[in-house]
Design an enzyme around this catalytic site. Structure first.
Site, PDB file in Angstrom:
ATOM      1  N   ASP A  29     -24.962  31.275  12.338  1.00 29.52           N
ATOM      2  CA  ASP A  29     -24.448  29.902  12.341  1.00 29.52           C
ATOM      3  C   ASP A  29     -23.237  29.737  11.429  1.00 29.52           C
ATOM      4  O   ASP A  29     -22.618  28.681  11.399  1.00 29.52           O
ATOM      5  CB  ASP A  29     -25.549  28.895  11.989  1.00 29.52           C
ATOM      6  CG  ASP A  29     -26.294  29.214  10.706  1.00 29.52           C
ATOM      7  OD1 ASP A  29     -26.359  30.402  10.325  1.00 29.52           O
ATOM      8  OD2 ASP A  29     -26.831  28.280  10.075  1.00 29.52           O
ATOM      9  N   HIS A  30     -22.876  30.791  10.690  1.00 28.59           N
ATOM     10  CA  HIS A  30     -21.716  30.724   9.793  1.00 28.59           C
ATOM     11  C   HIS A  30     -20.558  31.619  10.244  1.00 28.59           C
ATOM     12  O   HIS A  30     -19.531  31.658   9.596  1.00 28.59           O
ATOM     13  CB  HIS A  30     -22.126  31.093   8.363  1.00 28.59           C
ATOM     14  CG  HIS A  30     -23.109  30.115   7.792  1.00 28.59           C
ATOM     15  ND1 HIS A  30     -22.753  29.115   6.922  1.00 28.59           N
ATOM     16  CD2 HIS A  30     -24.437  29.959   8.031  1.00 28.59           C
ATOM     17  CE1 HIS A  30     -23.819  28.388   6.621  1.00 28.59           C
ATOM     18  NE2 HIS A  30     -24.858  28.880   7.281  1.00 28.59           N
ATOM     19  N   HIS A  80     -21.313  33.946   4.393  1.00 28.09           N
ATOM     20  CA  HIS A  80     -22.261  35.033   4.647  1.00 28.09           C
ATOM     21  C   HIS A  80     -22.384  35.278   6.147  1.00 28.09           C
ATOM     22  O   HIS A  80     -21.867  34.512   6.955  1.00 28.09           O
ATOM     23  CB  HIS A  80     -23.630  34.736   4.018  1.00 28.09           C
ATOM     24  CG  HIS A  80     -24.362  33.582   4.632  1.00 28.09           C
ATOM     25  ND1 HIS A  80     -23.926  32.286   4.571  1.00 28.09           N
ATOM     26  CD2 HIS A  80     -25.546  33.537   5.319  1.00 28.09           C
ATOM     27  CE1 HIS A  80     -24.787  31.492   5.184  1.00 28.09           C
ATOM     28  NE2 HIS A  80     -25.775  32.212   5.650  1.00 28.09           N
ATOM     29  N   HIS A 117     -29.168  33.734  -1.544  1.00 28.71           N
ATOM     30  CA  HIS A 117     -29.658  33.489  -0.197  1.00 28.71           C
ATOM     31  C   HIS A 117     -30.399  34.747   0.250  1.00 28.71           C
ATOM     32  O   HIS A 117     -30.511  35.703  -0.517  1.00 28.71           O
ATOM     33  CB  HIS A 117     -28.451  33.164   0.697  1.00 28.71           C
ATOM     34  CG  HIS A 117     -28.801  32.605   2.035  1.00 28.71           C
ATOM     35  ND1 HIS A 117     -29.742  31.623   2.223  1.00 28.71           N
ATOM     36  CD2 HIS A 117     -28.281  32.858   3.277  1.00 28.71           C
ATOM     37  CE1 HIS A 117     -29.809  31.334   3.514  1.00 28.71           C
ATOM     38  NE2 HIS A 117     -28.942  32.068   4.165  1.00 28.71           N
ATOM     39  N   HIS A 151     -24.802  35.125   8.509  1.00 29.93           N
ATOM     40  CA  HIS A 151     -25.808  34.602   9.429  1.00 29.93           C
ATOM     41  C   HIS A 151     -25.020  33.937  10.567  1.00 29.93           C
ATOM     42  O   HIS A 151     -23.945  33.375  10.331  1.00 29.93           O
ATOM     43  CB  HIS A 151     -26.733  33.591   8.748  1.00 29.93           C
ATOM     44  CG  HIS A 151     -27.866  34.252   8.000  1.00 29.93           C
ATOM     45  ND1 HIS A 151     -28.476  33.682   6.903  1.00 29.93           N
ATOM     46  CD2 HIS A 151     -28.487  35.451   8.215  1.00 29.93           C
ATOM     47  CE1 HIS A 151     -29.427  34.496   6.466  1.00 29.93           C
ATOM     48  NE2 HIS A 151     -29.461  35.576   7.239  1.00 29.93           N
ATOM     49  N   HIS A 202     -24.863  20.789   7.025  1.00 23.28           N
ATOM     50  CA  HIS A 202     -25.745  21.918   7.351  1.00 23.28           C
ATOM     51  C   HIS A 202     -27.201  21.440   7.397  1.00 23.28           C
ATOM     52  O   HIS A 202     -28.066  21.887   6.661  1.00 23.28           O
ATOM     53  CB  HIS A 202     -25.560  23.027   6.297  1.00 23.28           C
ATOM     54  CG  HIS A 202     -26.185  24.350   6.645  1.00 23.28           C
ATOM     55  ND1 HIS A 202     -27.485  24.650   6.323  1.00 23.28           N
ATOM     56  CD2 HIS A 202     -25.700  25.450   7.262  1.00 23.28           C
ATOM     57  CE1 HIS A 202     -27.761  25.876   6.719  1.00 23.28           C
ATOM     58  NE2 HIS A 202     -26.697  26.383   7.293  1.00 23.28           N
ATOM     59  N   ASP A 235     -25.230  28.366   2.216  1.00 22.07           N
ATOM     60  CA  ASP A 235     -26.624  28.756   2.077  1.00 22.07           C
ATOM     61  C   ASP A 235     -26.977  29.400   0.734  1.00 22.07           C
ATOM     62  O   ASP A 235     -26.569  30.518   0.419  1.00 22.07           O
ATOM     63  CB  ASP A 235     -26.991  29.688   3.237  1.00 22.07           C
ATOM     64  CG  ASP A 235     -26.808  28.997   4.585  1.00 22.07           C
ATOM     65  OD1 ASP A 235     -26.135  27.951   4.610  1.00 22.07           O
ATOM     66  OD2 ASP A 235     -27.328  29.503   5.592  1.00 22.07           O
TER      67      ASP A 235
END
Ligand SMILES: [Zn+2]
Length: 304
Positions: A67-68, A63, A141, A65, A266, A208
């Site tokens: 941090d990904h 996805h 999520h 976000h 994570h 997530d």
């Protein structure tokens, strides 16, 4: 040396800490190198972990976000800088296609690498090849999120002594494999007589999400499950609210799905002691648990 292994590049959710870089994982699977969810700093973590850009054959994002995926610009530019000759496929939720375009075009660079965008539109097959089948399942999520699963089909293992006894050598070995039988000196030898069944291996990557059907479908019977466990039980309510899992929930998934090796990662920066993740997961799951640390390598367990 195992040719199927997970290289952990980063294990922090949201923000890096002194001990943990943001997410990032490379799955070495024979000739494939699947880079999952490269967060900020992935390029340097690859250097420290001994992963070359040329190993990457696919980039799989769960996805959009930060941090990904904030590592995508650096990785994309590095593919060109290193003149990686093979095509690299990028899989990501189709709803975030605009984000992906921005990430890959974040700054000026001389593009020579062959990066092919293959967005994921829904549950089902993403790619197939010698490695088996790569599939995606929708997760739950705060933004659209997909988990991935790699499934190698069951096959056969040839038995050298039986082949020798039957007088099968050279091209006849390939022929018996391909045709299911071969004729040697007028005698038909079936494949079953010179081989044994070999169970395919499987791997799942679940980031997530809160608990949902997709999590269980991805993890069903896999040899290795890499799964987020952002929170501990004390924050279970918060986890559900923001669309995340606890270590205990990850353990429950591993138990119910018959997972072999459970890799927890994570982690929220609020927990200084990672042993608590293992303890809570172990209350649910009696199998092998790995609490991921940056730069560690985890072998896919040997075939059953
Ligand atoms: Zn997220």
């Amino acid at each position: 040396m195992s040719s199927r292994e997970l290289v952990v590049l980063g294990t922090a959710s949201q923000v890096p800490t002194r001990q943990r870089a943001q997410n990032g994982y490379l799955l070495r699977w024979d000739g494939e190198g699947l880079l999952f969810d490269p967060g900020e700093g992935t390029q340097r973590q690859m250097l420290l972990a001994g992963v070359a850009a040329s190993e990457i054959t696919r980039i799989c994002l769960t996805h959009f976000h930060g941090d990904h995926c904030l590592g995508v610009p650096g990785i994309v530019q590095r593919l060109s800088l290193d003149r990686v000759a093979h095509p690299v496929r990028a899989h990501f939720p189709a709803s975030g296609h605009e984000y992906f375009r921005r990430l890959r075009n974040a700054t000026a660079f001389y593009e020579v690498a062959d990066l092919r965008e293959e967005p994921v539109h829904g549950d089902g097959p993403v790619a197939a090849g010698d490695f088996g089948a790569l599939t995606a399942r929708r997760l739950e999520h705060s933004v659209e999120s997909f988990g991935y699963r790699l499934t190698e089909p069951d096959g056969v293992r040839m038995l050298p002594e039986r082949l020798a006894e039957a007088g099968i050598t050279g091209r006849l070995v390939r022929e018996v494999r391909r045709e299911g039988s071969v004729t040697v000196d007028g005698r038909r030898v079936p494949l079953e007589a010179v081989s044994e069944p070999r169970q395919g291996q499987s791997f799942a990557f679940v980031m997530d999400t809160r608990l949902c059907d997709g999590v269980f479908a991805l993890a069903e019977g896999v040899d290795m499950l890499v799964i987020e466990s952002t929170f501990l039980a004390a924050e279970a309510e918060l986890a559900r609210h923001v669309g995340h899992l606890t270590a205990g929930e990850a353990g429950r998934v591993a138990r119910e799905c018959g997972v072999r090796t459970l890799v927890l990662t994570h982690f929220s920066q609020r927990y200084p002691d990672p042993r608590r993740f293992r303890d809570e997961a172990a209350e649910e799951f009696g199998g092998e648990i790995v609490v991921a640390e940056d730069l560690m390598t985890v072998p896919v367990p040997k075939r059953r």
